[in-house]
Design an enzyme around this catalytic site. Structure first.
Site, PDB file in Angstrom:
ATOM      1  CG  ASP A  19       5.173  -4.876  19.802  1.00 20.31           C
ATOM      2  OD1 ASP A  19       5.297  -3.910  20.590  1.00 20.31           O
ATOM      3  OD2 ASP A  19       4.066  -5.213  19.307  1.00 20.31           O
ATOM      4  CB  SER A  75      -9.186  -3.744  17.284  1.00 17.63           C
ATOM      5  OG  SER A  75      -7.854  -3.601  17.672  1.00 17.63           O
ATOM      6  CG  ASP A  93      -1.518  -6.956  19.310  1.00 18.31           C
ATOM      7  OD1 ASP A  93      -0.722  -7.521  20.081  1.00 18.31           O
ATOM      8  OD2 ASP A  93      -2.065  -5.875  19.562  1.00 18.31           O
ATOM      9  CB  ALA A 151     -10.961  -8.213  26.957  1.00 15.90           C
TER      10      ALA A 151
END
Ligand code: GLA
Length: 326
Positions: free
Chosen positions: A17, A103, A143, A98
């Site tokens: 990314d 976050s 994300d 994990a």
């Protein structure tokens, strides 16, 4: 007000990314919720944190480090920048640290609670900036965008160059299993080094996004050459994986995941022996089409694409809609 943001798992397209490459994540049915009301301060309690956050609106991130999760609150508030506060409770079913973007989910939920207004893409861009502000880790946008723009029952092929999204259905006959390996944080990990190594490769051959495999052989530094080879081949794997899924060719999709894992292990060097062992064990199972490490690496989780009759150990996850105010 109640806000909900899912975690994410990436099926293929790892460490691509931040060079404008291709990724293939989906938002998953594990969520972070923020419930509360407007306030003139930034006040948050969390079921998973022993210490509450209680900060003035407009606080500098560096003055918000105690407790440490205050940095995320301060960074998001600074990026939303509307001077509003919130008094709320945070709870999550996303395992923390994990590699399932706990976050990013927290920050997306906080941004919505603090009154962010705009498109999914703007939300993702804002939260990427807050992540950089809070942690200093130069992450890409996968994300945040997968959490902001998820759709029910669909994974997404994101082009991180122009942030366009092609949604690809994940049929019920495909079971996606995530297996936790080890807690990790990208702070202090090799993540920033990998970003720098890709930038060094791009200095020699130009944007990795448009580079050919042939061009990577011209990179003299053998470490940078291998990093570039991973990125160039991984971008192609994302396209091939999406096509395989769309045509119902799960065996091919699984084989592509396995190639992807080897590339992350050997060329990009972000796997660990425990992750390799878990992938090998999953690959050997006749109900598994393919498996690979997922996320930034150095711990986190592995993900497997499985038949419906699978019994492999792990969390079964399904693609869900992105973050929203409930
Ligand atoms: C972390 C980062 C993402 C991405 C992945 C690796 O999750 O936050 O931006 O770079 O690692 O694919």
């Amino acid at each position: 007000m109640n806000v909900r943001a899912p975690g994410r798992v990436n099926l293929i397209g790892e460490h691509t990314d931040y060079t404008g490459g291709l990724v293939f994540p989906m938002a998953i049915d594990r969520w972070t919720d923020v419930e509360g009301e407007r306030s003139d301060r930034l006040r948050f309690r969390s079921a998973d944190e022993s210490q509450d956050v209680d900060l003035p609106v407009g606080v500098d991130v560096d003055d918000a480090a105690d407790p440490p999760w205050g940095r995320y609150v301060a960074a998001v508030a600074a990026e939303v920048g509307n001077g509003l506060g919130f008094d709320g409770r945070v709870s999550t079913t996303i395992p923390i640290g994990a590699g399932l973007s706990s976050s990013a989910a927290l920050q997306v939920a906080l941004a919505l609670a603090l009154g962010f207004e705009g498109t999914e893409r703007e939300l993702a861009e804002l939260v990427r900036r807050s992540e950089h502000r809070a942690t200093g880790v130069p992450t890409g946008i996968m994300d945040q965008l997968s959490i902001a723009a998820g759709r029910d029952s669909q994974a997404m092929l994101i082009d991180c160059n122009d942030l366009s999204i092609r949604y690809v259905p994940i049929p019920n006959e495909l079971v996606i299993v995530v297996r936790f390996i080890a807690h990790r944080t990208l702070e202090g990990s090799e993540y920033a080094n990998r970003v720098a190594e890709c930038a060094a490769a791009e200095k020699v051959i130009g944007p990795l996004r448009s580079a050919s495999l042939d061009a990577t052989t011209g990179i003299e530094d053998h470490v940078h050459r291998r990093r570039a080879r991973h990125v160039v081949t991984e971008n192609q794997r994302v396209l091939d994986f999406a096509d395989a899924l769309e045509s119902g060719d799960y065996a091919t999709a699984g084989a592509i995941m396995q190639d992807g894992h080897r590339s992350l292990r050997d060329d990009f060097e972000v796997s660990t022996p425990t992750m390799d062992a878990a992938v090998a064990e999953l690959e050997a199972d006749p109900t598994v089409y393919g498996a690979r490490m997922t996320g930034g690496g150095f711990g986190g989780c592995v993900v497997a694409l499985c038949r419906p009759d699978t019994n492999v150990e792990g969390w079964r996850v399904r693609p869900v809609p992105g973050a929203r105010i409930l």
